[in-house]
Design an enzyme around this catalytic site. Structure first.
Site, PDB file in Angstrom:
ATOM      1  N   LYS A  54      50.369 -58.584  50.276  1.00  0.00           N
ATOM      2  CA  LYS A  54      51.327 -58.516  49.159  1.00  0.00           C
ATOM      3  C   LYS A  54      51.010 -59.611  48.140  1.00  0.00           C
ATOM      4  O   LYS A  54      51.025 -59.379  46.936  1.00  0.00           O
ATOM      5  CB  LYS A  54      52.769 -58.664  49.686  1.00  0.00           C
ATOM      6  CG  LYS A  54      53.243 -57.420  50.409  1.00  0.00           C
ATOM      7  CD  LYS A  54      54.507 -57.610  51.203  1.00  0.00           C
ATOM      8  CE  LYS A  54      54.798 -56.324  51.994  1.00  0.00           C
ATOM      9  NZ  LYS A  54      55.887 -56.432  52.965  1.00  0.00           N
ATOM     10  N   GLN A  98      60.193 -60.810  54.822  1.00  0.00           N
ATOM     11  CA  GLN A  98      59.394 -59.918  55.655  1.00  0.00           C
ATOM     12  C   GLN A  98      60.127 -59.637  56.971  1.00  0.00           C
ATOM     13  O   GLN A  98      60.526 -60.548  57.683  1.00  0.00           O
ATOM     14  CB  GLN A  98      58.020 -60.569  55.933  1.00  0.00           C
ATOM     15  CG  GLN A  98      57.068 -59.692  56.705  1.00  0.00           C
ATOM     16  CD  GLN A  98      56.645 -58.437  55.945  1.00  0.00           C
ATOM     17  OE1 GLN A  98      56.371 -58.480  54.747  1.00  0.00           O
ATOM     18  NE2 GLN A  98      56.598 -57.299  56.630  1.00  0.00           N
ATOM     19  N   ASP A 121      62.928 -55.064  47.576  1.00  0.00           N
ATOM     20  CA  ASP A 121      62.702 -54.212  48.743  1.00  0.00           C
ATOM     21  C   ASP A 121      63.701 -53.051  48.765  1.00  0.00           C
ATOM     22  O   ASP A 121      63.509 -52.078  49.493  1.00  0.00           O
ATOM     23  CB  ASP A 121      62.895 -55.041  50.026  1.00  0.00           C
ATOM     24  CG  ASP A 121      61.596 -55.189  50.801  1.00  0.00           C
ATOM     25  OD1 ASP A 121      60.652 -54.440  50.500  1.00  0.00           O
ATOM     26  OD2 ASP A 121      61.545 -56.041  51.703  1.00  0.00           O
TER      27      ASP A 121
END
Ligand code: NAP
Length: 295
Positions: A54, A98, A121
């Protein structure tokens, strides 16, 4: 006739080229460089690989990445404090915590802490709740479901009225994919571990999205000829011919299903790269939404 193979890498790269241009355009207008903060807690090796990719992808399109790597011993309070600081940091447009977090941590509570304007997200309950409501729009759509829809959009001119079957009902993939398909006016069936006669249900699908996490579960004789099959699953299977001792496969038996389906995504190289491109897209969207030109 064998299925069209939907090349997620190629499509994701086209998206990233557009994002790079958009970032350049925004900064030329005076918008600060978009910023994404990644927060990684603990030693999960797969999570380290994901976060690194990422950060690299951010760099390639001109997004600034801020990496926070915390030990597994981090307390819930310390993690939430960091999220709070990132919420206040004007250089950070998107916050990505994460998952999975180390056991014992309350993921839901951490995700709830992220300001909805920085929830790139798309997992904040407000974003997911708006997705489920008619006439409301989330600020951000979760990245993997958005990637699935992007691939479908490239493959099927119109989803209206098609029979779509989604295997899996997780908060991060199955359920938001199903909601997005409903929004696109498909007729949607959601399957899960208690579904009866799964092959029979799957056989009715014009569009099949598999997100169960079971290696090659969907067989060739489950699939309607010509169906579009999007395989979200990423599963490791032992393979001693590979240096790592394993290879990655999806939830769909690719070699069998490609002989029946109209189009299919490979694993790897299908949904995975799209997920990352959608994260970049959401981050740039967050930057654009927060930018207030001086006059
Ligand atoms: P998850 O949270 O474990 O959810 C799995 C879902 O599949 C659940 O709804 C479960 O049903 C259902 N299920 C499990 N076994 C089943 C069976 N035998 N028959 C029918 N349904 C079954 O998984 P997830 O997080 O959604 O991830 C799914 C897969 O996608 C995994 O392989 C994951 O690695 C992959 N993934 C890929 C990406 C990407 O970017 N490519 C991103 C995220 C996830 P119940 O609800 O009844 O338990």
């Amino acid at each position: 006739m064998p299925a069209e193979i939907l090349d997620g890498n190629a499509i994701a790269n086209q998206v990233r080229t557009r994002i790079r241009e958009e970032v350049a355009g925004l900064t030329a207008m005076g918008c600060p460089v978009p910023g994404l903060a990644t927060v990684l807690v603990g030693d999960n090796p797969a999570s380290h690989v994901y976060v690194k990719s990422k950060q690299k992808a951010c760099q390639e399109v001109g997004i600034q990445s801020f990496g926070y790597t915390l030990p597994a011993s981090t307390s819930q309070g310390e993690l939430e404090q960091l999220v709070e600081e990132l919420n206040q940091n004007p250089l950070v447009n998107g916050i990505l915590v994460q998952l999975p977090l180390p056991s014992g941590m309350d993921e839901e509570q951490v995700l709830n802490r992220i300001r909805i304007e920085k929830d790139v997200d798309g997992f904040h309950p407000l974003n997911l709740g708006r997705l489920a409501q008619k006439g409301r729009d989330p600020l951000f759509i979760p990245c993997t479901p958005a990637g699935v829809m992007y691939l479908l959009d490239k493959t099927i001119p119109k989803l209206e009225g098609v029979n779509a079957v989604v295997l899996g009902r997780s908060n991060i993939v199955g359920m938001p994919v199903a909601l997005l398909l409903v929004r696109a006016n498909a007729t949607v069936t959601i399957c899960h571990s208690r579904t009866q006669d799964l092959p029979g249900v799957v056989r009715r699908a014009d569009v099949l999205v598999a997100a169960v996490g079971k290696a090659e579960m969907v067989r060739g004789d489950w699939v309607k000829p010509g169906a579009v099959v999007i395989d979200v699953g990423v599963n490791r299977v032992e393979d001693n011919t590979r240096p790592r001792g394993y290879r990655l496969v999806g939830d769909v038996a690719f070699d069998e299903v490609k002989e029946v389906a109209g189009a299919i995504t490979p694993v790897p190289g299908g949904v995975g790269p799209m997920t990352l491109s959608m994260l970049l897209m959401n981050t740039v969207r967050a930057a654009r939404l927060s930018y207030k030109p001086k006059n």
